[in-house]
Scaffold this motif. Structure first.
Motif, short mmCIF file in Angstrom:
data_model
loop_
_atom_site.label_atom_id
_atom_site.label_comp_id
_atom_site.label_asym_id
_atom_site.label_seq_id
_atom_site.Cartn_x
_atom_site.Cartn_y
_atom_site.Cartn_z
N GLU A 1 0.86 -1.18 0.00
CA GLU A 1 0.00 0.00 0.00
C GLU A 1 0.90 1.24 0.00
OE1 GLU A 1 -3.67 1.88 2.69
OE2 GLU A 1 -2.43 0.24 3.48
N VAL A 2 0.79 2.04 -1.05
CA VAL A 2 1.54 3.30 -1.11
C VAL A 2 0.73 4.34 -0.36
CG1 VAL A 2 2.55 5.05 -2.60
CG2 VAL A 2 2.56 2.66 -3.33
N LEU A 3 1.22 4.73 0.80
CA LEU A 3 0.48 5.65 1.66
C LEU A 3 0.63 7.10 1.24
CD1 LEU A 3 1.34 4.07 5.13
CD2 LEU A 3 -0.66 3.65 3.70
N ASP A 4 1.81 7.43 0.72
CA ASP A 4 2.05 8.83 0.36
C ASP A 4 3.25 8.88 -0.59
OD1 ASP A 4 1.47 11.73 0.86
OD2 ASP A 4 3.56 11.70 1.50
N VAL A 5 3.21 9.80 -1.54
CA VAL A 5 4.34 9.96 -2.45
C VAL A 5 4.36 11.40 -2.97
CG1 VAL A 5 3.03 9.18 -4.48
CG2 VAL A 5 5.53 9.00 -4.46
N THR A 6 5.56 11.96 -3.07
CA THR A 6 5.76 13.26 -3.69
C THR A 6 6.60 13.02 -4.94
OG1 THR A 6 5.75 14.35 -1.54
CG2 THR A 6 6.63 15.61 -3.41
N VAL A 7 6.02 13.33 -6.09
CA VAL A 7 6.64 13.00 -7.37
C VAL A 7 7.42 14.19 -7.91
CG1 VAL A 7 6.18 12.17 -9.72
CG2 VAL A 7 4.75 11.41 -7.82
N SER A 8 8.60 13.91 -8.47
CA SER A 8 9.44 14.97 -9.06
C SER A 8 8.97 15.27 -10.48
CB SER A 8 10.91 14.54 -9.07
OG SER A 8 11.11 13.50 -10.02
N ASP A 9 9.57 16.25 -11.10
CA ASP A 9 9.16 16.66 -12.44
C ASP A 9 9.33 15.55 -13.46
OD1 ASP A 9 8.51 19.15 -11.50
OD2 ASP A 9 10.43 20.07 -12.04
N LEU A 10 10.35 14.70 -13.28
CA LEU A 10 10.62 13.63 -14.24
C LEU A 10 10.00 12.29 -13.81
CD1 LEU A 10 14.35 14.30 -15.25
CD2 LEU A 10 12.25 14.95 -16.46
N GLY A 11 9.16 12.33 -12.78
CA GLY A 11 8.47 11.11 -12.37
C GLY A 11 9.17 10.32 -11.28
N GLY A 12 10.25 10.85 -10.75
CA GLY A 12 10.91 10.18 -9.63
C GLY A 12 10.18 10.46 -8.34
N TYR A 13 10.70 9.90 -7.23
CA TYR A 13 10.09 10.10 -5.93
C TYR A 13 10.98 10.98 -5.06
CZ TYR A 13 6.85 6.22 -6.87
OH TYR A 13 5.89 5.40 -7.39
N LYS A 14 10.49 12.17 -4.74
CA LYS A 14 11.20 12.99 -3.75
C LYS A 14 11.12 12.32 -2.39
CE LYS A 14 10.39 17.42 -6.08
NZ LYS A 14 9.76 18.74 -5.96
N ASP A 15 9.97 11.76 -2.09
CA ASP A 15 9.81 10.93 -0.90
C ASP A 15 8.57 10.06 -1.09
OD1 ASP A 15 7.45 12.42 0.32
OD2 ASP A 15 8.96 14.00 0.30
#
Length: 359
Positions: free
Chosen positions: A145-159
């Motif tokens: 279960e992905v509880l939270d994600v912050t996505v970067s401009d290129l689709g990576g995960y900042k966290d």
């Protein structure tokens, strides 16, 4: 691993197993679902020990019978070496099962990934690590279960914050396999943003902590919390909320921040975030009470700095190196696709041997 099982240790387990069996047979236990889960979970944890002990007892009986027969008839002596080897192997297995264990080994986990030095490349690497853990969980039939994600401009995960749960009561759960993953992970490769083909080094951090079924030790005062509600963010896909249902909880005394935007409602997100916060506070309490745990878990990620790393992922050489145990393999592509068992087996063996040495 040589050794002989300690009678007192197995006697304690046999007594505990018998007591658990009686509890499970008592209908009143099942009036308390939480207590029934705890008893059932412990009963399942002891199952491999009980099975191995039963095989060992049977093998010893067979060996004793064969020795008696061989004393009267030398032709039976040919069976003795095989039976002796079987008893010795089962004895080593049981000794291994009775070795000191991490009390959280059967627990589920919450895993956090954080990008570090390297900007977009670090965020892309963090998303690669998330995919690696998710694929590994899928291979084992675990629930993710992905509880939270912050996505970067290129689709990576900042966290990102991910919950991974095993199915059913098991002796060796998610924590037993993934507990070694906390720390700084370093990557060496040509970033997608690199126009001249040069290899760059960047890093991402992984924090991991157990999420027990019932978090009883930690009492959370509502007055210590700041709860913010906001609109869920992140790039497309099914199920993305469009209302102000995402929840961020800040535990003011410790500064721990937990966010959840995966659930459908604000109430559900708050409840899930509170579970994660309780698990994190329990881990912090255990660290404070146990110097060894503190030295281990608290140092997982001091800073997401390239120089502080537990593992290096070298793309040009298709090599993965775990610096803690000197493990090296040239199957990086397979590992990133979730084939982590050889690596985790090596880490687990090192951990078990260290526990036996410290006993």
């Amino acid at each position: 691993m040589a050794g002989t099982t300690q009678p007192s240790a197995i006697d304690d387990i046999l007594a505990e197993h018998a007591g658990l069996e009686l509890q499970l047979a008592d209908p009143s236990l099942h009036n308390d679902p939480a207590a029934a889960r705890r008893v059932g979970k412990r009963f399942a944890e002891l199952a491999p020990i009980m099975a191995t002990h039963a095989k060992l007892v049977a093998a010893r009986d067979d060996l004793a019978a064969a020795q008696e027969l061989a004393a009267d008839d030398a032709s039976f002596a040919a069976e003795l070496p095989e039976l002796e080897a079987q008893v010795a192997e089962l004895d080593v297995t049981l000794t291994d099962l009775l070795a000191p264990r991490d009390p959280h080994d059967s627990d589920d986990v919450v895993l956090e990934l954080k990008s570090g030095e390297g900007g977009e490349e670090s965020a892309l690497f963090a998303s690669d690590l998330a995919r690696m853990y998710i694929r590994y969980a899928e291979r084992h039939g675990w629930r993710v279960e992905v509880l939270d994600v912050t996505v970067s401009d290129l689709g990576g995960y900042k966290d990102a914050t991910i919950s991974i749960k095993s199915k059913g009561d098991v002796r060796d759960g998610v924590w037993s396999r993934l507990k070694f993953e906390g720390g700084v992970h370093r990557v060496q490769r040509v970033p997608v943003t690199e126009s001249q083909g040069r290899v760059h080094t960047s890093a991402a951090g992984v924090l991991i902590y157990p999420e027990p079924d019932e978090v009883e030790e930690v009492q959370i005062d509502e007055g210590d919390l700041r709860i913010d509600v906001y609109r869920s963010s992140g790039k497309g896909g099914q199920g993305v909320n469009t209302t102000d249902s995402a929840v961020r909880i800040t535990h003011l005394p410790t500064g721990i921040v937990v966010t959840c935007q995966n659930e459908r409602s604000q109430l559900q997100n708050k409840a899930r975030a509170m579970q994660v916060l309780a698990a994190r506070l329990q881990a912090a309490a255990e660290e404070a009470a146990d110097a060894e745990a503190s030295a281990g878990r608290a140092s997982q990620v001091r800073t997401v700095d390239r120089s502080e790393r537990i593992r290096t992922y070298n793309f040009p050489e298709n090599r993965i190196t775990d610096h803690r145990i000197g493990f090296k393999a040239h199957n990086l592509d397979a590992v990133l696709d979730g084939e982590m068992d050889a690596l985790l087996d090596a880490l687990g063996k090192f951990d078990r041997e260290a526990r036996l040495t410290a006993e």
